[in-house]
Design an enzyme around this catalytic site. Structure first.
Site, PDB file in Angstrom:
ATOM      1  N   LYS A 187       0.886  -1.175   0.000  1.00 39.58           N
ATOM      2  CA  LYS A 187       0.000   0.000   0.000  1.00 39.58           C
ATOM      3  C   LYS A 187       0.920   1.220   0.000  1.00 39.58           C
ATOM      4  O   LYS A 187       1.518   1.578   1.012  1.00 39.58           O
ATOM      5  CB  LYS A 187      -0.877  -0.017   1.253  1.00 39.58           C
ATOM      6  CG  LYS A 187      -2.226   0.673   1.111  1.00 39.58           C
ATOM      7  CD  LYS A 187      -2.166   2.165   0.842  1.00 39.58           C
ATOM      8  CE  LYS A 187      -1.842   2.984   2.034  1.00 39.58           C
ATOM      9  NZ  LYS A 187      -1.454   4.373   1.728  1.00 39.58           N
ATOM     10  N   GLU A 262       8.981   0.908  11.731  1.00 40.41           N
ATOM     11  CA  GLU A 262      10.088   1.878  11.604  1.00 40.41           C
ATOM     12  C   GLU A 262       9.469   3.255  11.666  1.00 40.41           C
ATOM     13  O   GLU A 262       8.754   3.655  10.736  1.00 40.41           O
ATOM     14  CB  GLU A 262      10.800   1.712  10.250  1.00 40.41           C
ATOM     15  CG  GLU A 262      11.549   0.415  10.075  1.00 40.41           C
ATOM     16  CD  GLU A 262      12.864   0.385  10.821  1.00 40.41           C
ATOM     17  OE1 GLU A 262      13.226   1.394  11.464  1.00 40.41           O
ATOM     18  OE2 GLU A 262      13.522  -0.661  10.777  1.00 40.41           O
ATOM     19  N   CYS A 295      13.666  10.833   8.429  1.00 40.97           N
ATOM     20  CA  CYS A 295      13.459  10.317   9.783  1.00 40.97           C
ATOM     21  C   CYS A 295      14.744  10.339  10.598  1.00 40.97           C
ATOM     22  O   CYS A 295      14.722  10.576  11.789  1.00 40.97           O
ATOM     23  CB  CYS A 295      12.907   8.901   9.710  1.00 40.97           C
ATOM     24  SG  CYS A 295      13.987   7.770   8.823  1.00 40.97           S
ATOM     25  N   GLU A 392       8.758  15.569  16.746  1.00 40.24           N
ATOM     26  CA  GLU A 392       9.331  15.488  15.399  1.00 40.24           C
ATOM     27  C   GLU A 392       8.648  16.534  14.515  1.00 40.24           C
ATOM     28  O   GLU A 392       7.432  16.488  14.319  1.00 40.24           O
ATOM     29  CB  GLU A 392       9.098  14.091  14.824  1.00 40.24           C
ATOM     30  CG  GLU A 392       9.769  13.892  13.478  1.00 40.24           C
ATOM     31  CD  GLU A 392       9.442  12.531  12.858  1.00 40.24           C
ATOM     32  OE1 GLU A 392       8.269  12.130  12.868  1.00 40.24           O
ATOM     33  OE2 GLU A 392      10.378  11.891  12.342  1.00 40.24           O
TER      34      GLU A 392
HETATM   35  P1  NAD Z   1       1.931   8.102   8.197  1.00 35.93           P
HETATM   36  O1  NAD Z   1       2.011   7.228   9.381  1.00 35.93           O
HETATM   37  O2  NAD Z   1       0.885   9.149   8.165  1.00 35.93           O
HETATM   38  O3  NAD Z   1       1.701   7.237   6.861  1.00 35.93           O
HETATM   39  C1  NAD Z   1       2.563   6.190   6.504  1.00 35.93           C
HETATM   40  C2  NAD Z   1       1.784   5.182   5.667  1.00 35.93           C
HETATM   41  O4  NAD Z   1       0.780   4.611   6.487  1.00 35.93           O
HETATM   42  C3  NAD Z   1       1.076   5.786   4.463  1.00 35.93           C
HETATM   43  O5  NAD Z   1       1.166   4.884   3.380  1.00 35.93           O
HETATM   44  C4  NAD Z   1      -0.358   5.881   4.936  1.00 35.93           C
HETATM   45  O6  NAD Z   1      -1.295   5.817   3.898  1.00 35.93           O
HETATM   46  C5  NAD Z   1      -0.459   4.647   5.804  1.00 35.93           C
HETATM   47  N1  NAD Z   1      -1.533   4.713   6.795  1.00 35.93           N
HETATM   48  C6  NAD Z   1      -2.033   5.797   7.420  1.00 35.93           C
HETATM   49  N2  NAD Z   1      -3.044   5.437   8.247  1.00 35.93           N
HETATM   50  C7  NAD Z   1      -3.176   4.088   8.138  1.00 35.93           C
HETATM   51  C8  NAD Z   1      -4.033   3.131   8.732  1.00 35.93           C
HETATM   52  N3  NAD Z   1      -4.983   3.477   9.602  1.00 35.93           N
HETATM   53  N4  NAD Z   1      -3.883   1.844   8.391  1.00 35.93           N
HETATM   54  C9  NAD Z   1      -2.923   1.463   7.529  1.00 35.93           C
HETATM   55  N5  NAD Z   1      -2.093   2.321   6.901  1.00 35.93           N
HETATM   56  C10 NAD Z   1      -2.209   3.627   7.214  1.00 35.93           C
HETATM   57  O7  NAD Z   1       3.375   8.716   8.019  1.00 35.93           O
HETATM   58  P2  NAD Z   1       3.857   9.767   6.925  1.00 35.93           P
HETATM   59  O8  NAD Z   1       3.411  11.111   7.322  1.00 35.93           O
HETATM   60  O9  NAD Z   1       3.517   9.253   5.569  1.00 35.93           O
HETATM   61  O10 NAD Z   1       5.446   9.631   7.070  1.00 35.93           O
HETATM   62  C11 NAD Z   1       6.217  10.406   7.913  1.00 35.93           C
HETATM   63  C12 NAD Z   1       6.650   9.609   9.124  1.00 35.93           C
HETATM   64  O11 NAD Z   1       7.388   8.457   8.707  1.00 35.93           O
HETATM   65  C13 NAD Z   1       7.588  10.394  10.006  1.00 35.93           C
HETATM   66  O12 NAD Z   1       7.252  10.204  11.349  1.00 35.93           O
HETATM   67  C14 NAD Z   1       8.948   9.793   9.689  1.00 35.93           C
HETATM   68  O13 NAD Z   1       9.892   9.945  10.704  1.00 35.93           O
HETATM   69  C15 NAD Z   1       8.582   8.371   9.473  1.00 35.93           C
HETATM   70  N6  NAD Z   1       9.636   7.667   8.716  1.00 35.93           N
HETATM   71  C16 NAD Z   1      10.384   6.729   9.386  1.00 35.93           C
HETATM   72  C17 NAD Z   1      11.426   6.079   8.714  1.00 35.93           C
HETATM   73  C18 NAD Z   1      12.267   5.032   9.407  1.00 35.93           C
HETATM   74  O14 NAD Z   1      12.945   4.287   8.714  1.00 35.93           O
HETATM   75  N7  NAD Z   1      12.253   4.950  10.728  1.00 35.93           N
HETATM   76  C19 NAD Z   1      11.665   6.385   7.373  1.00 35.93           C
HETATM   77  C20 NAD Z   1      10.892   7.341   6.742  1.00 35.93           C
HETATM   78  C21 NAD Z   1       9.871   7.979   7.433  1.00 35.93           C
END
Ligand code: NAD
Length: 497
Positions: A187, A262, A295, A392
């Site tokens: 997804k 992650e 991140c 963050e």
């Molecule tokens: P997010 O959690 O809003 O979304 C991430 C993914 O989850 C998207 O594909 C979204 O559609 C999906 N999602 C959202 N709600 C969901 C649900 N209820 N059920 C299933 N899937 C769902 O995060 P974002 O804003 O897209 O990304 C930014 C975050 O990601 C930041 O906190 C960043 O630090 C983190 N990040 C972490 C790493 C790592 O390796 N640790 C790498 C990149 C980004």
């Protein structure tokens, strides 16, 4: 299996690159009743309408993956490697298209896509396909028995990724999941879904059997939620934010589906008084890369008070030279913020810090490059418990605090709910000793961003659960089984334990 398909949608044309807005299920493009509008972070122009997966379409994808599992998992690691190497080749053939798409929908620098992300995406697939060969035939010899330790594929895996690095993160999970013999439903992130769609074209051209890789586009709260709720899943591999992870862990917990999470970070960047200050400042300027939407960026600068003035002067010099603008321009070093909502969020953090008495040493507002651009910002005069130090921001905003003793630096660095990464600059031995006291999943000494696919990656505390990379990826994506063969003939008796 039979799939009811609607006619494929008209492909999107993004700066001359043609890409499907549809799902990819069981080896076919599948259009959706519902779509969502996709805008470019570069200038907020409409890129097109992208499929939004219904519960039925998610169900179709999981059913297709489950149907493909027996054949794919029964192949030898060598056979899967041949498929996956062809997949990596096909990604390579489309390298320019991947660059254009992710630059347009995620705002990633075109130059970074070309030189960093696309080569890494190919390597993600090839490395894990190769590594899977070594998983076979591990034997543990004990006085009583030979234990043949098998890494069996777990089943159908859900992969969910965020918008800030969709191609890199999706392939980083896909490589080991597929190499281990699992089948997958991805997804992609709704703010940057296009490179995942192109991955489907690459998989198709590589001849990956139908159902091995399925891509269901859609929004998190609907499509994502349908996916994680399905009890047929064997694993959920998620990268994203803490609130989403909490929800996923709760739902997956109900079905007892293991998750790898992650998550976000608020990593410390420590500068000791014996650091090479110019080098440290040049690295600190890198934290503004991808407009701070990284991140693992070291966003909390903790600098020895004896050297802080020199360090800030050097950093200012680097920041003043940063080129902010269109990520498609080769000279750009800092691109746009993904979405107007994120701009508001970033501005909100800075405004609240200012109201609480913080000083903005530079930046703090929108950049003249356009509405989607934010100035590289440095905030100081902040308390350790302040929101801007603890939360963050995920934008080009760093905080600056000073310390007078190394112990204080360690205390400040560890006083965070997050524990993803860190950076420590100083005389190597001393900086290494400090690094060993920081409670994070990884920390770079006098460097930043050195990563090897064989090394573990992941966070402590609220930054995640689990590790990815090398054998750690396979530990997660496999069911580990011990086949016990006794050395001596075994005769059952009640005296045996
Ligand atoms: P997010 O959690 O809003 O979304 C991430 C993914 O989850 C998207 O594909 C979204 O559609 C999906 N999602 C959202 N709600 C969901 C649900 N209820 N059920 C299933 N899937 C769902 O995060 P974002 O804003 O897209 O990304 C930014 C975050 O990601 C930041 O906190 C960043 O630090 C983190 N990040 C972490 C790493 C790592 O390796 N640790 C790498 C990149 C980004």
């Amino acid at each position: 299996m039979t799939i009811t398909t609607r006619p494929a949608s008209t492909p999107l044309n993004i700066d001359g690159v043609v890409v499907s807005p549809d799902h990819y299920i069981n080896g076919e493009r599948v259009a959706a009743e519902q779509t969502f509008a996709l805008y470019s972070p570069i200038d907020q122009r409409l890129l097109g309408q992208v499929a939004c997966g219904s519960s039925e379409q998610v169900d179709m994808a999981i059913t297709a993956a489950a149907a493909a599992f027996p054949h794919w998992s029964a192949l030898s690691a060598e056979e899967r490697q041949r498929y996956l190497n062809r997949f990596a080749d096909e990604i390579g053939k489309r390298a320019d298209d991947f660059c254009v798409l992710e630059s347009n929908d995620a705002g990633v620098l075109l130059s970074r896509m070309r030189h960093g992300v696309v080569p890494r995406a190919m390597q993600n697939i090839r490395y894990f396909a190769e590594h899977a060969l070594q998983l076979q035939n591990r034997t543990l010899e004990t006085p009583q028995a030979l234990h043949r330790i098998r890494h069996d594929p777990a089943g159908v895996v859900a992969i969910i990724t965020p918008w800030n690095a969709p191609l890199m993160l999706t392939t980083w999970k896909l490589g080991p999941a597929l190499a281990a013999g699992n089948t997958v439903v991805v997804k992609p992130p709704e703010w940057a879904p296009l490179t995942c769609s192109l991955l489907a074209d690459a998989a198709d051209a590589a001849g990956l059997p139908a159902g091995v890789l399925n891509i269901v586009q859609g929004e998190g709260a609907s499509t994502g939620n349908h996916l994680i709720s399905d009890p047929r899943l064997a694993r959920i591999s998620f990268t994203g934010s803490v609130p989403t992870a909490r929800h996923i862990a709760q739902v997956a917990g109900g079905n007892l589906v293991p998750c790898s999470l992650e998550l976000g970070g608020k990593s410390p960047f420590i500068v000791l008084d014996d650091a090479d200050l110019d080098n440290a400042a040049a690295t600190a300027a890198l934290m503004y890369r991808n407009a701070g939407q990284v991140c693992l960026a070291g966003t909390r600068l903790l600098v020895d008070e004896k050297v802080v003035d020199t360090f800030v002067g050097l950093l200012r010099g680097y920041v003043e030279k940063l080129q902010v603008g269109d990520p498609r321009d080769e000279s750009t070093e800092v691109g746009p913020i993904i979405h107007p909502r994120q701009i508001e969020r970033v501005q909100g953090f800075v405004d609240r810090a200012r109201e609480q008495g913080a000083q903005i040493l530079w930046g703090g507002a929108a950049h003249h490059a356009g509405a989607q651009y934010f100035q590289p910002t440095l905030v100081t005069g902040v308390e350790q418990h302040a929101e801007i130090v603890q939360s963050e921001v995920f934008g080009p905003v760093l905080t600056l605090q000073t310390f007078s003793a190394v112990e204080e630096a360690i205390t400040l660095a560890n006083d965070s709910d997050y524990g993803l990464g860190g950076i420590c600059y100083g005389a190597t031995e001393r900086a290494t000793a400090v690094a060993e006291h920081i409670h994070t999943g990884f920390i770079w000494v006098n460097s930043f961003g050195i990563r090897d696919l064989a090394a573990p990656f992941g966070g402590c505390k609220r930054s995640g659960i689990g590790r990815e990379g090398g054998e750690w990826s396979f530990e997660f994506f496999c069911d580990i089984k011990d086949v016990v063969v006794p050395r001596q003939p075994f005769r059952a008796s009640f005296s045996h334990r």
